[in-house]
Scaffold this active site. Structure first.
Site, PDB file in Angstrom:
ATOM      1  N   ASN A   1      -7.179  -2.554  14.481  1.00 29.36           N
ATOM      2  CA  ASN A   1      -8.453  -2.898  14.262  1.00 29.36           C
ATOM      3  C   ASN A   1      -8.644  -3.882  13.404  1.00 29.36           C
ATOM      4  O   ASN A   1      -9.568  -4.084  12.650  1.00 29.36           O
ATOM      5  CB  ASN A   1      -9.164  -1.380  13.419  1.00 29.36           C
ATOM      6  CG  ASN A   1      -8.302  -0.998  12.081  1.00 29.36           C
ATOM      7  OD1 ASN A   1      -7.381  -1.919  11.860  1.00 29.36           O
ATOM      8  ND2 ASN A   1      -8.738   0.009  11.623  1.00 29.36           N
TER       9      ASN A   1
ATOM     10  N   HIS B   1      -6.831  -4.496  10.565  1.00 29.53           N
ATOM     11  CA  HIS B   1      -6.745  -4.271   9.102  1.00 29.53           C
ATOM     12  C   HIS B   1      -5.489  -4.988   8.562  1.00 29.53           C
ATOM     13  O   HIS B   1      -4.586  -5.208   9.400  1.00 29.53           O
ATOM     14  CB  HIS B   1      -6.761  -2.902   8.429  1.00 29.53           C
ATOM     15  CG  HIS B   1      -5.659  -2.044   8.813  1.00 29.53           C
ATOM     16  ND1 HIS B   1      -5.511  -0.741   9.033  1.00 29.53           N
ATOM     17  CD2 HIS B   1      -4.171  -2.144   9.587  1.00 29.53           C
ATOM     18  CE1 HIS B   1      -4.286  -0.236   9.297  1.00 29.53           C
ATOM     19  NE2 HIS B   1      -3.429  -1.257   9.619  1.00 29.53           N
TER      20      HIS B   1
ATOM     21  N   ASP C   1       0.921  -1.360   0.028  1.00 28.88           N
ATOM     22  CA  ASP C   1      -0.158   0.009  -0.032  1.00 28.88           C
ATOM     23  C   ASP C   1       0.781   1.202   0.054  1.00 28.88           C
ATOM     24  O   ASP C   1       1.948   1.067   0.243  1.00 28.88           O
ATOM     25  CB  ASP C   1      -1.001   0.135   1.000  1.00 28.88           C
ATOM     26  CG  ASP C   1      -0.196  -0.401   2.652  1.00 28.88           C
ATOM     27  OD1 ASP C   1       1.002  -0.338   2.477  1.00 28.88           O
ATOM     28  OD2 ASP C   1      -1.051  -0.745   3.422  1.00 28.88           O
TER      29      ASP C   1
ATOM     30  N   GLU D   1      -9.507  -1.700   5.773  1.00 25.04           N
ATOM     31  CA  GLU D   1     -10.078  -1.264   6.946  1.00 25.04           C
ATOM     32  C   GLU D   1     -11.337  -2.176   7.189  1.00 25.04           C
ATOM     33  O   GLU D   1     -12.118  -2.734   6.438  1.00 25.04           O
ATOM     34  CB  GLU D   1     -10.375   0.006   6.887  1.00 25.04           C
ATOM     35  CG  GLU D   1      -9.257   0.956   6.795  1.00 25.04           C
ATOM     36  CD  GLU D   1      -8.307   1.093   7.660  1.00 25.04           C
ATOM     37  OE1 GLU D   1      -8.097   0.226   8.613  1.00 25.04           O
ATOM     38  OE2 GLU D   1      -7.685   2.183   7.955  1.00 25.04           O
TER      39      GLU D   1
HETATM   40  P1  PGA Z   1       2.282  -1.481  12.780  1.00 24.73           P
HETATM   41  O1  PGA Z   1       1.392  -1.387  11.645  1.00 24.73           O
HETATM   42  O2  PGA Z   1       3.376  -2.471  12.303  1.00 24.73           O
HETATM   43  O3  PGA Z   1       2.859  -0.026  12.865  1.00 24.73           O
HETATM   44  O4  PGA Z   1       1.884  -1.716  14.198  1.00 24.73           O
HETATM   45  C1  PGA Z   1       0.732  -2.606  11.347  1.00 24.73           C
HETATM   46  C2  PGA Z   1      -0.484  -2.225  10.439  1.00 24.73           C
HETATM   47  O5  PGA Z   1      -1.209  -1.117  10.468  1.00 24.73           O
HETATM   48  O6  PGA Z   1      -0.827  -3.109   9.647  1.00 24.73           O
END
Ligand code: PGA
Length: 240
Positions: free
Chosen positions: A136, A138, A67, A143
């Site tokens: 959350n 995702h 992404d 999302e």
């Molecule tokens: P993080 O993010 O590794 O910074 O916790 C993970 C994500 O949002 O996929």
């Protein structure tokens, strides 16, 4: 799903690096699906060390990232292209022209997503996809929602994701509100998937992912549809 329970973030990084390195050794011209965020930084550090010691070779590797924020320029230090350069590509013998990240500068983001989806299909499928998991649930920027997109698409970031990512920006207001992301189908097209999680903040999302239900309020639960997924996490992320 296979679960590797680790004692520390260091161990998560080592175990993940061993799995990625095995894929690279089996096929030096492999396609790596890569992720950004804090979680895979330790993995990338290990891969850099393995490359510098001559254990693994990136010269024929292609990469496709999950992404990118939208809109954002590649030289913006918060862009995921910049993140990949700084955390991996600048330190290994990779041909950067074979490293792909969705185009955060595209005039037409919908068209950019279609182009990226076709590109992943053309160079891929990824031999291995590395994932983090959002608080959350995702994966990429897919999302929680009533329905999840199959292919690469433009998405609005949720309040929770904007808050979680604000730590990287000067203020919450500076976090882009949109992103271009592989869809659930794009992610599931990878031959092998590893998903990394550390810390108690991920426990709720990991629990939902492992609940045995396909739940669009936890996009990571869709990984249950794939036959080769390894969860690499610490005890806190497992809710222990
Ligand atoms: P993080 O993010 O590794 O910074 O916790 C993970 C994500 O949002 O996929």
């Amino acid at each position: 799903m296979k679960i590797i329970l680790c004692k520390s973030y260091e161990e998560i990084s080592v175990r993940a690096a061993e799995i990625v390195a095995d894929v690279m050794k089996a096929d030096p011209a492999c396609v790596l699906g890569l992720a950004t965020g804090s979680t895979p930084v330790g993995l990338y550090q290990k891969l850099i060390e393995m490359n510098q010691s001559g254990e693994i070779d990136f010269s024929e590797v292609t990469t496709v990232n999950l992404d990118e924020y939208y809109p954002i320029a590649p030289d913006n230090d918060q862009s995921y292209r910049y993140f990949m350069n700084v955390n991996l590509f600048d330190h290994v013998n990779i041909d950067k022209s074979k490293t792909y990240v969705p185009d955060g500068t595209a005039v037409d983001p919908v068209e950019a997503c279609a182009t990226y989806e076709a590109l992943v299909a053309q160079v891929g499928p990824a031999d291995i996809q590395v994932l983090g998991i959002g608080q959350n649930g995702h994966i990429g920027f897919n999302e929680p929602d009533a329905a999840l997109e199959v292919a690469t698409h433009v998405t609005d970031l949720t309040e929770s994701t904007i808050k979680a990512n604000a730590r990287f920006f000067s203020s919450e207001a500076d976090v882009p509100t949109k992103a271009l992301t592989m869809g659930i189908g794009t992610i599931l097209s990878a031959k092998k998937i590893i998903i990394l999680a550390n810390g108690a903040a991920k426990a709720e999302a990991v629990k939902k992912m492992l609940s045995g239900k396909l739940d669009t309020s936890c996009p990571a639960s869709m990984l249950n549809l794939h036959g080769d997924v390894t969860v690499i996490c610490d005890e806190a992320a497992m809710g222990r």
